[in-house]
Design a protein around this motif. Structure first.
Motif, PDB file in Angstrom:
ATOM      1  N   MET A  46       1.238  13.286  -4.567  1.00  0.00           N
ATOM      2  CA  MET A  46       0.164  12.324  -4.646  1.00  0.00           C
ATOM      3  C   MET A  46      -0.341  12.028  -3.231  1.00  0.00           C
ATOM      4  O   MET A  46       0.456  11.801  -2.327  1.00  0.00           O
ATOM      5  CB  MET A  46       0.676  11.041  -5.309  1.00  0.00           C
ATOM      6  CG  MET A  46      -0.380   9.951  -5.350  1.00  0.00           C
ATOM      7  SD  MET A  46       0.010   8.572  -6.433  1.00  0.00           S
ATOM      8  CE  MET A  46      -0.262   9.322  -8.001  1.00  0.00           C
ATOM      9  N   PRO A  47      -1.680  12.012  -3.032  1.00  0.00           N
ATOM     10  CA  PRO A  47      -2.219  11.746  -1.697  1.00  0.00           C
ATOM     11  C   PRO A  47      -1.934  10.323  -1.236  1.00  0.00           C
ATOM     12  O   PRO A  47      -1.844   9.394  -2.025  1.00  0.00           O
ATOM     13  CB  PRO A  47      -3.724  11.962  -1.853  1.00  0.00           C
ATOM     14  CG  PRO A  47      -3.974  12.405  -3.242  1.00  0.00           C
ATOM     15  CD  PRO A  47      -2.702  12.328  -4.005  1.00  0.00           C
ATOM     16  N   THR A  48      -1.784  10.195   0.062  1.00  0.00           N
ATOM     17  CA  THR A  48      -1.571   8.885   0.668  1.00  0.00           C
ATOM     18  C   THR A  48      -2.894   8.128   0.715  1.00  0.00           C
ATOM     19  O   THR A  48      -3.915   8.707   1.099  1.00  0.00           O
ATOM     20  CB  THR A  48      -1.039   9.048   2.105  1.00  0.00           C
ATOM     21  OG1 THR A  48       0.060   9.937   2.082  1.00  0.00           O
ATOM     22  CG2 THR A  48      -0.626   7.727   2.694  1.00  0.00           C
ATOM     23  N   PRO A  49      -2.919   6.847   0.347  1.00  0.00           N
ATOM     24  CA  PRO A  49      -4.174   6.093   0.416  1.00  0.00           C
ATOM     25  C   PRO A  49      -4.626   5.939   1.871  1.00  0.00           C
ATOM     26  O   PRO A  49      -3.792   5.878   2.785  1.00  0.00           O
ATOM     27  CB  PRO A  49      -3.842   4.734  -0.190  1.00  0.00           C
ATOM     28  CG  PRO A  49      -2.382   4.693  -0.382  1.00  0.00           C
ATOM     29  CD  PRO A  49      -1.824   6.067  -0.180  1.00  0.00           C
ATOM     30  N   PRO A  50      -5.946   5.901   2.094  1.00  0.00           N
ATOM     31  CA  PRO A  50      -6.442   5.756   3.467  1.00  0.00           C
ATOM     32  C   PRO A  50      -5.985   4.440   4.096  1.00  0.00           C
ATOM     33  O   PRO A  50      -5.812   3.435   3.410  1.00  0.00           O
ATOM     34  CB  PRO A  50      -7.964   5.755   3.312  1.00  0.00           C
ATOM     35  CG  PRO A  50      -8.253   6.123   1.916  1.00  0.00           C
ATOM     36  CD  PRO A  50      -7.012   5.965   1.119  1.00  0.00           C
ATOM     37  N   GLN A  51      -5.792   4.479   5.405  1.00  0.00           N
ATOM     38  CA  GLN A  51      -5.442   3.281   6.174  1.00  0.00           C
ATOM     39  C   GLN A  51      -6.731   2.737   6.786  1.00  0.00           C
ATOM     40  O   GLN A  51      -7.200   3.245   7.796  1.00  0.00           O
ATOM     41  CB  GLN A  51      -4.429   3.637   7.272  1.00  0.00           C
ATOM     42  CG  GLN A  51      -3.117   4.160   6.745  1.00  0.00           C
ATOM     43  CD  GLN A  51      -2.380   3.127   5.917  1.00  0.00           C
ATOM     44  OE1 GLN A  51      -2.187   2.000   6.347  1.00  0.00           O
ATOM     45  NE2 GLN A  51      -1.960   3.513   4.728  1.00  0.00           N
ATOM     46  N   ALA A  81     -11.748   4.667   8.019  1.00  0.00           N
ATOM     47  CA  ALA A  81     -10.458   5.305   7.734  1.00  0.00           C
ATOM     48  C   ALA A  81     -10.604   6.805   7.961  1.00  0.00           C
ATOM     49  O   ALA A  81     -11.670   7.382   7.701  1.00  0.00           O
ATOM     50  CB  ALA A  81     -10.013   5.033   6.302  1.00  0.00           C
ATOM     51  N   HIS A  82      -9.550   7.433   8.438  1.00  0.00           N
ATOM     52  CA  HIS A  82      -9.543   8.890   8.593  1.00  0.00           C
ATOM     53  C   HIS A  82      -9.103   9.487   7.268  1.00  0.00           C
ATOM     54  O   HIS A  82      -7.989   9.247   6.802  1.00  0.00           O
ATOM     55  CB  HIS A  82      -8.595   9.292   9.722  1.00  0.00           C
ATOM     56  CG  HIS A  82      -8.667  10.745  10.026  1.00  0.00           C
ATOM     57  ND1 HIS A  82      -7.563  11.546  10.012  1.00  0.00           N
ATOM     58  CD2 HIS A  82      -9.716  11.550  10.333  1.00  0.00           C
ATOM     59  CE1 HIS A  82      -7.923  12.784  10.307  1.00  0.00           C
ATOM     60  NE2 HIS A  82      -9.221  12.800  10.504  1.00  0.00           N
ATOM     61  N   VAL A  83     -10.003  10.228   6.643  1.00  0.00           N
ATOM     62  CA  VAL A  83      -9.723  10.923   5.386  1.00  0.00           C
ATOM     63  C   VAL A  83     -10.018  12.394   5.676  1.00  0.00           C
ATOM     64  O   VAL A  83     -11.134  12.853   5.513  1.00  0.00           O
ATOM     65  CB  VAL A  83     -10.601  10.383   4.237  1.00  0.00           C
ATOM     66  CG1 VAL A  83     -10.270  11.075   2.938  1.00  0.00           C
ATOM     67  CG2 VAL A  83     -10.455   8.880   4.103  1.00  0.00           C
TER      68      VAL A  83
END
Length: 63
Positions: A1-6, A25-27
């Protein structure tokens, strides 16, 4: 599962609760931008390589 953006807010968020700004956020490989007052709405995504020159132009007063 992808990490949510910070998401990060600008240091110039204003007074009060600091909700009158944008967040970034860096995506990978993009930079996402959203309205801090409506975080569930759509985000703008731009290539990471284009975001730095945009910020530099804003800081220098070109934009």
């Amino acid at each position: 599962m992808p990490t949510p953006p910070q998401w990060r807010k600008s240091s110039f968020s204003g007074g009060g609760e600091g909700n009158d700004c944008v967040e970034v956020a860096h995506v990978c490989p993009h930079i996402a931008v959203r309205d801090s007052k409506a975080p569930a709405r759509a985000t703008l995504r731009v290539p990471a390589g284009a975001f730095g020159p945009f910020i530099d132009a804003v800081k220098s007063g070109q934009l």
